[in-house]
Design an enzyme around this catalytic site. Structure first.
Site, PDB file in Angstrom:
ATOM      1  N   ALA A  14      44.194  20.382  52.615  1.00 14.28           N
ATOM      2  CA  ALA A  14      44.276  19.321  53.614  1.00 14.28           C
ATOM      3  C   ALA A  14      44.986  18.062  53.108  1.00 14.28           C
ATOM      4  CB  ALA A  14      42.871  19.004  54.127  1.00 14.28           C
ATOM      5  N   ASN A  74      36.246  23.917  57.568  1.00 12.29           N
ATOM      6  CA  ASN A  74      36.723  24.265  56.237  1.00 12.29           C
ATOM      7  C   ASN A  74      37.134  25.725  56.222  1.00 12.29           C
ATOM      8  OD1 ASN A  74      37.212  23.308  53.507  1.00 12.29           O
ATOM      9  ND2 ASN A  74      35.585  24.710  52.868  1.00 12.29           N
ATOM     10  N   LYS A  75      37.609  26.174  55.061  1.00 10.43           N
ATOM     11  CA  LYS A  75      38.095  27.554  54.936  1.00 10.43           C
ATOM     12  C   LYS A  75      37.092  28.568  55.475  1.00 10.43           C
ATOM     13  CE  LYS A  75      41.210  28.436  53.923  1.00 10.43           C
ATOM     14  NZ  LYS A  75      42.195  28.466  55.026  1.00 10.43           N
ATOM     15  N   ARG A  98      49.530  23.786  50.262  1.00  9.01           N
ATOM     16  CA  ARG A  98      48.394  23.931  51.164  1.00  9.01           C
ATOM     17  C   ARG A  98      47.260  23.080  50.630  1.00  9.01           C
ATOM     18  NH1 ARG A  98      45.308  24.806  47.493  1.00  9.01           N
ATOM     19  NH2 ARG A  98      43.679  25.074  49.032  1.00  9.01           N
ATOM     20  N   ASP A 146      38.538  20.335  55.855  1.00 12.59           N
ATOM     21  CA  ASP A 146      39.833  20.105  56.503  1.00 12.59           C
ATOM     22  C   ASP A 146      39.715  19.109  57.648  1.00 12.59           C
ATOM     23  OD1 ASP A 146      39.891  23.027  55.319  1.00 12.59           O
ATOM     24  OD2 ASP A 146      41.958  22.306  55.464  1.00 12.59           O
TER      25      ASP A 146
HETATM   26  C1  LIG Z   1      40.832  19.750  49.566  1.00 12.57           C
HETATM   27  S1  LIG Z   1      41.640  21.021  50.451  1.00 12.57           S
HETATM   28  C2  LIG Z   1      40.635  21.273  51.815  1.00 12.57           C
HETATM   29  C3  LIG Z   1      40.735  22.673  52.346  1.00 12.57           C
HETATM   30  O1  LIG Z   1      42.093  23.160  52.539  1.00 12.57           O
HETATM   31  C4  LIG Z   1      42.070  24.580  52.295  1.00 12.57           C
HETATM   32  O2  LIG Z   1      42.679  25.302  53.324  1.00 12.57           O
HETATM   33  P1  LIG Z   1      44.144  25.969  53.081  1.00 12.57           P
HETATM   34  O3  LIG Z   1      44.135  26.589  51.701  1.00 12.57           O
HETATM   35  O4  LIG Z   1      44.277  26.984  54.192  1.00 12.57           O
HETATM   36  O5  LIG Z   1      45.112  24.823  53.215  1.00 12.57           O
HETATM   37  C5  LIG Z   1      40.612  24.920  52.265  1.00 12.57           C
HETATM   38  O6  LIG Z   1      40.057  24.977  53.558  1.00 12.57           O
HETATM   39  C6  LIG Z   1      40.089  23.740  51.504  1.00 12.57           C
HETATM   40  O7  LIG Z   1      38.727  23.675  51.443  1.00 12.57           O
END
Ligand SMILES: CSC[C@H]1O[C@H](OP(=O)(O)O)[C@H](O)[C@@H]1O
Length: 353
Positions: free
Chosen positions: A59, A254-255, A57, A244
């Site tokens: 981005a 973003n998250k 996971r 993201d």
């Molecule tokens: C540099 S990663 C960007 C972003 O991805 C994460 O989401 P997820 O864990 O659901 O893939 C999170 O939003 C990060 O900030």
């Protein structure tokens, strides 16, 4: 404080994605921090499943994984040239692209792979394998550049708060926001790092804390709900997060929880920095309300670590991203430079379109 020399190797040993030559090995982020193990994917379907399940996971990381997933799909395709291969691989591209909707890096990586594929000749397999490797190598270089650019904005003696996980686990290595923090700590600019737990999937508590411990950096974990209280105390000078998808007007997906951090930061005079590679910039999406916000299984809210905490029969709503309007962002840092007070004009100047 040393602005130039930086021992990246000390701060950049985690690799969440390993290409073995005939399979993709993914560090299983569902099992961290108590189990460090890799999942072997030998098909594009397995890679798509791993992206959807958050085995991998972050981005940039899901874009890199999908690029390698296409290389795996190519193993079972006969084609005389890239154009023929692209037509036969389109279902695999579509399946990988559908794995998660919000992070633009997934679509960006697959579009880049398809772009080089369609014009390739009989060596198209070598071409796409080289492109997948280039996407990963460029991401690592971008993160290291961003780390230096973002850290330079942070005054010595600062404390920072970060959210989710934006480190080596979310990228090809070093990280985006966490790369800024790593560089800032190494240069003596950052004294204390606060990490939000990031419910419901706990990327902060499970991943960011673990990553920083590998570097010998001891973060202070806080409940998501404690962030505004922390900012009110005056103990942090920056909130540093990843992204993201960054829209053409500077709006940032973003998250989930990032938006309320930005609101609290502005209210308390805390600076708000977004660090992301240019592969996260989406100049084709004009503004944040047009972004597809992923909603995941409500069951992610019903318990922790397999132990149920919510009463039976309760409903839940589980959006896992939100959008921070550009006017709450003080700086967007990419490998191309810093955009202060981002808006459509500044984004156009930096990225064209
Ligand atoms: C540099 S990663 C960007 C972003 O991805 C994460 O989401 P997820 O864990 O659901 O893939 C999170 O939003 C990060 O900030």
């Amino acid at each position: 404080m040393n602005d130039t020399a930086f021992d990246f190797d000390r701060y950049d040993r985690i690799r969440p994605i390993r290409w073995t030559g005939d399979a993709l090995e993914l560090l299983d982020q569902r099992k961290l921090p108590f189990e460090v193990g890799y999942v072997r994917c030998d098909s594009s379907e397995a890679v798509a499943d791993a992206i959807r399940a958050l085995t991998v996971r972050g981005a940039p990381a899901i874009g890199i994984a999908a690029a390698w997933g296409l290389v795996l799909a190519a193993r079972s395709v006969d084609a005389a040239d890239g154009a023929e291969a692209a037509a036969k691989l389109q279902p695999a591209i579509d399946h990988l692209n559908a794995a998660r909707p919000t992070a633009v890096n997934l679509a960006w990586a697959l579009a880049r792979m398809r772009r080089v594929l369609v014009s390739a000749g009989s060596d198209w397999r070598d071409v796409i394998e080289a492109e997948a490797r280039a996407i990963a190598d460029e991401d690592l270089a971008a993160n290291r550049r961003m780390g230096a650019l973002g850290a330079a904005l942070i005054e010595p003696g600062s404390n920072v708060l970060t959210h989710c996980n934006t480190g080596s686990l979310a990228t090809a290595g070093f990280g985006t926001a966490l790369g800024v923090i790593r560089a800032g700590v190494a240069q003596g600019r950052i004294d204390e790092v606060f990490a939000g737990e990031t419910r419901p999937w706990l990327q902060g508590a499970r991943l960011t804390v673990w990553e920083l411990q590998q570097d010998g950096i001891a973060p202070t974990l806080i409940a998501d709900a404690a962030a505004s209280h922390l900012m009110k105390s005056g103990r942090v000078q920056w909130v540093v997060v990843g992204a993201d998808r960054i829209c053409a007007n500077g709006d940032v997906a973003n998250k989930i929880g990032t938006y309320q951090l930005a609101i609290a930061a502005r209210h308390h005079g805390v600076k708000f920095m977004v660090a992301a590679p240019s592969s996260t910039v989406d100049m084709d999406t004009p503004s944040g309300e047009l972004i597809h916000i992923e909603e995941r299984d409500p069951g992610e809210l019903f318990g922790i670590g397999g132990n149920r905490t919510a009463a039976d029969g309760v409903g839940a709503w589980n959006p896992v991203f939100d959008v921070t309007p550009h006017d709450l962002v003080d700086a967007i840092v990419t490998e191309r430079g810093v955009i202060e007070n981002p808006d459509a004009g500044a984004m156009r100047e930096a990225f064209g379109g």
